[in-house]
Design an enzyme around this catalytic site. Structure first.
Site, mmCIF file in Angstrom:
data_model
loop_
_atom_site.group_PDB
_atom_site.id
_atom_site.type_symbol
_atom_site.label_atom_id
_atom_site.label_comp_id
_atom_site.label_asym_id
_atom_site.label_seq_id
_atom_site.Cartn_x
_atom_site.Cartn_y
_atom_site.Cartn_z
ATOM 1 N N LYS A 58 29.066 21.805 70.293
ATOM 2 C CA LYS A 58 28.433 20.570 70.534
ATOM 3 C C LYS A 58 29.310 19.935 71.723
ATOM 4 C CE LYS A 58 25.865 21.765 68.516
ATOM 5 N NZ LYS A 58 25.673 22.779 67.396
ATOM 6 N N GLY A 122 42.484 34.964 49.771
ATOM 7 C CA GLY A 122 42.124 34.751 48.469
ATOM 8 C C GLY A 122 41.224 35.711 47.874
ATOM 9 N N ALA A 189 16.338 34.205 70.233
ATOM 10 C CA ALA A 189 16.010 32.889 70.831
ATOM 11 C C ALA A 189 15.969 32.172 69.702
ATOM 12 C CB ALA A 189 14.940 32.853 71.700
ATOM 13 N N GLY A 190 17.056 32.244 68.843
ATOM 14 C CA GLY A 190 17.031 30.943 67.635
ATOM 15 C C GLY A 190 17.665 30.006 68.033
ATOM 16 N N ILE A 192 21.359 28.970 67.436
ATOM 17 C CA ILE A 192 22.438 29.316 68.120
ATOM 18 C C ILE A 192 22.269 29.785 69.461
ATOM 19 C CG2 ILE A 192 24.538 30.819 67.935
ATOM 20 C CD1 ILE A 192 24.440 30.232 65.114
ATOM 21 N N GLU A 211 13.880 37.835 72.885
ATOM 22 C CA GLU A 211 13.467 37.403 71.285
ATOM 23 C C GLU A 211 12.707 38.664 70.870
ATOM 24 O OE1 GLU A 211 14.389 35.260 68.799
ATOM 25 O OE2 GLU A 211 12.795 36.476 67.588
ATOM 26 N N ASP A 319 27.444 29.064 53.318
ATOM 27 C CA ASP A 319 26.671 30.106 53.741
ATOM 28 C C ASP A 319 26.621 31.431 53.096
ATOM 29 O OD1 ASP A 319 26.134 28.639 56.152
ATOM 30 O OD2 ASP A 319 27.215 29.962 57.366
ATOM 31 N N HIS A 451 13.851 -3.678 68.589
ATOM 32 C CA HIS A 451 13.154 -3.142 69.969
ATOM 33 C C HIS A 451 14.363 -3.608 71.010
ATOM 34 C CE1 HIS A 451 10.219 -2.839 72.918
ATOM 35 N NE2 HIS A 451 10.872 -3.985 73.445
HETATM 36 C C1 LIG Z 1 27.618 28.900 67.519
HETATM 37 C C2 LIG Z 1 27.314 28.131 66.054
HETATM 38 C C3 LIG Z 1 26.892 26.855 66.179
HETATM 39 C C4 LIG Z 1 26.432 26.109 64.958
HETATM 40 N N1 LIG Z 1 26.183 25.084 64.946
HETATM 41 C C5 LIG Z 1 25.681 24.295 63.746
HETATM 42 C C6 LIG Z 1 25.419 22.793 63.813
HETATM 43 O O1 LIG Z 1 25.126 22.360 64.590
HETATM 44 N N2 LIG Z 1 24.974 22.343 62.473
HETATM 45 C C7 LIG Z 1 25.153 22.854 61.531
HETATM 46 O O2 LIG Z 1 24.943 22.386 60.391
HETATM 47 N N3 LIG Z 1 25.783 24.299 61.412
HETATM 48 C C8 LIG Z 1 26.065 25.026 62.578
HETATM 49 N N4 LIG Z 1 26.431 26.253 62.390
HETATM 50 C C9 LIG Z 1 26.553 26.885 60.989
HETATM 51 C C10 LIG Z 1 27.705 26.374 60.472
HETATM 52 O O3 LIG Z 1 28.880 26.802 61.170
HETATM 53 C C11 LIG Z 1 27.965 27.207 58.863
HETATM 54 O O4 LIG Z 1 26.597 26.731 58.437
HETATM 55 C C12 LIG Z 1 28.877 26.573 58.158
HETATM 56 O O5 LIG Z 1 30.217 26.805 58.845
HETATM 57 C C13 LIG Z 1 29.072 27.266 56.904
HETATM 58 O O6 LIG Z 1 30.140 26.762 56.139
HETATM 59 P P1 LIG Z 1 30.846 27.537 55.034
HETATM 60 O O7 LIG Z 1 31.990 26.845 54.491
HETATM 61 O O8 LIG Z 1 29.846 27.957 54.159
HETATM 62 O O9 LIG Z 1 31.485 28.675 55.730
HETATM 63 P P2 LIG Z 1 32.465 28.880 57.143
HETATM 64 O O10 LIG Z 1 32.519 27.905 57.756
HETATM 65 O O11 LIG Z 1 32.244 30.452 57.515
HETATM 66 O O12 LIG Z 1 33.739 28.882 56.388
HETATM 67 C C14 LIG Z 1 34.408 29.853 55.530
HETATM 68 C C15 LIG Z 1 35.976 29.918 55.457
HETATM 69 O O13 LIG Z 1 36.315 30.734 54.258
HETATM 70 C C16 LIG Z 1 37.321 31.586 55.015
HETATM 71 N N5 LIG Z 1 37.230 32.907 54.210
HETATM 72 C C17 LIG Z 1 36.353 33.607 54.011
HETATM 73 N N6 LIG Z 1 36.802 34.590 53.086
HETATM 74 C C18 LIG Z 1 37.979 34.407 52.661
HETATM 75 C C19 LIG Z 1 38.916 34.756 51.821
HETATM 76 N N7 LIG Z 1 38.717 36.012 51.040
HETATM 77 N N8 LIG Z 1 40.023 34.275 51.580
HETATM 78 C C20 LIG Z 1 40.556 33.162 52.157
HETATM 79 N N9 LIG Z 1 39.679 32.570 53.125
HETATM 80 C C21 LIG Z 1 38.368 33.279 53.139
HETATM 81 C C22 LIG Z 1 36.946 31.803 56.197
HETATM 82 O O14 LIG Z 1 38.116 32.402 57.131
HETATM 83 C C23 LIG Z 1 36.297 30.581 56.643
HETATM 84 O O15 LIG Z 1 37.470 29.689 57.269
HETATM 85 C C24 LIG Z 1 26.725 26.816 63.699
HETATM 86 C C25 LIG Z 1 27.326 28.240 63.616
HETATM 87 C C26 LIG Z 1 27.731 28.875 64.673
HETATM 88 C C27 LIG Z 1 28.110 30.175 64.912
#
Ligand SMILES: Cc1cc2nc3c(=O)[nH]c(=O)nc-3n(C[C@H](O)[C@H](O)[C@H](O)COP(=O)(O)OP(=O)(O)OC[C@H]3O[C@@H](n4cnc5c(N)ncnc54)[C@H](O)[C@@H]3O)c2cc1C
Length: 475
Positions: A58, A122, A189-190, A192, A211, A319, A451
């Site tokens: 962003k 972890g 073309a999703g 991202i 796509e 995620d 407005h």
């Molecule tokens: C380019 C891009 C743009 C995006 N834009 C948006 C947006 O505008 N809006 C939106 O809602 N979403 C967006 N997303 C998606 C969003 O980034 C993810 O949905 C979000 O980050 C998921 O959060 P999370 O905490 O589940 O996982 P993550 O953000 O992936 O965080 C997981 C963390 O866990 C750590 N980890 C994993 N396994 C271990 C382990 N065993 N030990 C220690 N640490 C570990 C990783 O290193 C990471 O830091 C975008 C993604 C991308 C790639």
């Protein structure tokens, strides 16, 4: 430091760190483990979202949007700026600064909530235990009554176009280009792919998007998707649908990409290629033996509607579990779990998770698409109102797109809201709140909107549901 906690969170992204903060607010002793390392070799909380996703993308989109508007819209405002130029280095520096401030802010938030940050790896062991490995390789065993897995996701690699930095890169690589590629290929073309394609297109790249699916933005309401495609083509994005990539190879300073479409074998040569075909749950070295946590056939950690895994006291959010891969969805799950652990009432309403695509025009939606409502056999009404008829949008020189509201014929409950146009991502919040409270279109019709604001477009779309729009002709 004690090695025994009420809660240990593995993963400090937007799902994990809010879970840890809420657990702290709930007076539970909590540690949050994260292993994210940035390109400068520094550990940082915030996960994909803050380091390589939502925030850096962003930041760049905002810079490129300003540049684009300066070139395309300033003249209409009577502002003369004939020599607007770009400095990609400064754009990247600004982006990096924002990321650093935000990720360091998490450490301050942890301090405020009494969360113990642990930077390193972890691994869940059986019997309420977690193995923590520090960056120097030292291992400690932690115990916790509750463990929250928030390990996130990773980009999917395409076998026919394996990553080869700096030529064939994932979304993170595409946010780090030091100069504008003359020709940029984007596979996928999703959401991202479109955001990244838009960034570099606005800075001057010739962008080709390949796509595989025959429909554009199949997840979105198709009326909105059609409108979006029209705008993106006008912007100059070369979006090729039904294009299945069969190979990509680096040759000198370029990448040769082959794909098949309805006409047969095709070839395109680009300077950089971004693979943005989606993400997969990341659970590498996360689960020790005998934990009882189960994965589904696609590798997601199996959870129930309250994010409980099959193992007692182990939860999973964000995620790495089912549902849309969105930061705000993960955040709500993390907060819910931390509240449930503390014995509070909590739930996530998965029907009102908004989606936003931060392109220009921006797109946002919540609830069902018209296609989904039709497929469910529900009788429905639709109201559409164009930004063209909004005084504020005109004043902003941003009068493109529309807001669309779908309501049930039977009781007028709002089933879905779809917006394409200026600030769609901000405007959707009103629709989310309305749907959270099961509002009818009449509820929105009777709500006063200031407005002139862009929010009037949503108000008028609600009125249009019953053919009572004031500022457009009702058909
Ligand atoms: C380019 C891009 C743009 C995006 N834009 C948006 C947006 O505008 N809006 C939106 O809602 N979403 C967006 N997303 C998606 C969003 O980034 C993810 O949905 C979000 O980050 C998921 O959060 P999370 O905490 O589940 O996982 P993550 O953000 O992936 O965080 C997981 C963390 O866990 C750590 N980890 C994993 N396994 C271990 C382990 N065993 N030990 C220690 N640490 C570990 C990783 O290193 C990471 O830091 C975008 C993604 C991308 C790639």
């Amino acid at each position: 430091m004690s090695d025994s906690f009420d809660v240990v969170v593995i993963g400090g992204g937007p799902a994990g760190y809010p879970a840890a903060i809420r657990a702290g607010q709930n007076k539970l002793s909590v540690a949050c483990i994260d292993e994210w390392k940035n390109l400068d070799g520094m550990y940082a909380f915030g996960g994909t979202c803050l380091n390589a996703g939502c925030i850096p993308s962003k930041a760049l989109l905002e810079s490129t949007e300003l540049y684009h508007r300066a070139k395309e819209e300033f003249a209409a405002h009577g502002i003369k700026a004939p020599d607007v130029t770009i400095d990609v280095g400064q754009m990247q520096k600004r982006k990096a600064g924002i990321v650093k401030t935000m990720t360091q802010g998490i450490l301050a938030l942890f301090k405020g909530a009494g969360v113990t940050p642990l930077q390193g790896h972890g691994k869940l062991l059986s019997g309420h235990r977690v193995e923590f490995t520090a960056p120097d390789g030292a291992r400690r065993e932690l115990t916790a009554k509750n463990i929250i897995l928030a390990a996130g996701s990773a980009p999917i690699e395409l076998r026919s176009a394996p990553f080869q930095s700096p030529y064939i890169v994932d979304s993170w690589g595409a946010l780090e280009f030091a100069s504008v590629p003359k020709r940029l290929g984007v596979i996928g073309a999703g959401v991202i792919g479109l955001e990244l394609g838009s960034v570099w297109k606005r800075l001057g790249s010739e962008v080709v998007m390949l796509e595989a699916l025959p429909d554009f933005l199949a997840v979105a309401d198709q009326q909105l998707a059609k409108e979006a495609l029209r705008h993106f083509k006008k912007l100059g994005l070369d979006i090729r649908l039904g294009a299945k990539v069969t190979g990509a190879s680096v040759a000198g300073d370029t990448v040769n990409v082959t794909y098949t479409d309805a006409k047969g074998e095709q070839k395109v040569t680009v300077d950089r290629l971004v693979v943005a075909i989606g993400r997969r749950p990341y659970t590498k070295d996360l689960l020790g033996s005998g934990t009882g946590v189960e994965l589904d056939e696609r590798g997601f950690i199996k959870v129930d509607h309250e994010c409980r895994t099959a193992a007692q006291g182990v939860w999973a959010v964000g995620d790495c579990v089912r549902g849309p891969m969105l930061a705000h969805k993960g955040k709500e799950e993390g907060v819910m779990v931390a509240d449930l652990i503390a014995g509070h009432y909590a739930e996530v309403n998965y029907k009102t998770v908004p989606s936003v695509v931060y392109t220009a025009p921006e797109m946002a939606w919540v609830g069902l698409t018209e296609e989904q409502v039709k497929a469910q056999g529900k009788a429905y009404k639709v109201g559409v109102f164009p930004f063209l008829a909004s005084g504020r949008a005109r004043a902003m020189e941003q009068a493109q797109g529309f807001a669309k509201i779908i309501a049930a014929k039977e009781d007028d409950e709002i089933l879905g809201v779809h917006i394409i146009g200026p600030m769609a991502g901000e405007l959707i919040a009103e629709a989310v709140l309305a749907m959270e409270y099961s509002a009818s279109s009449e509820d929105l019709q009777r709500t006063i909107h200031a407005h002139p604001t862009l929010s009037e477009v949503l108000h008028e779309a609600a009125l249009a549901v019953d053919k009572r729009a004031i500022d457009s002709i009702n058909r």
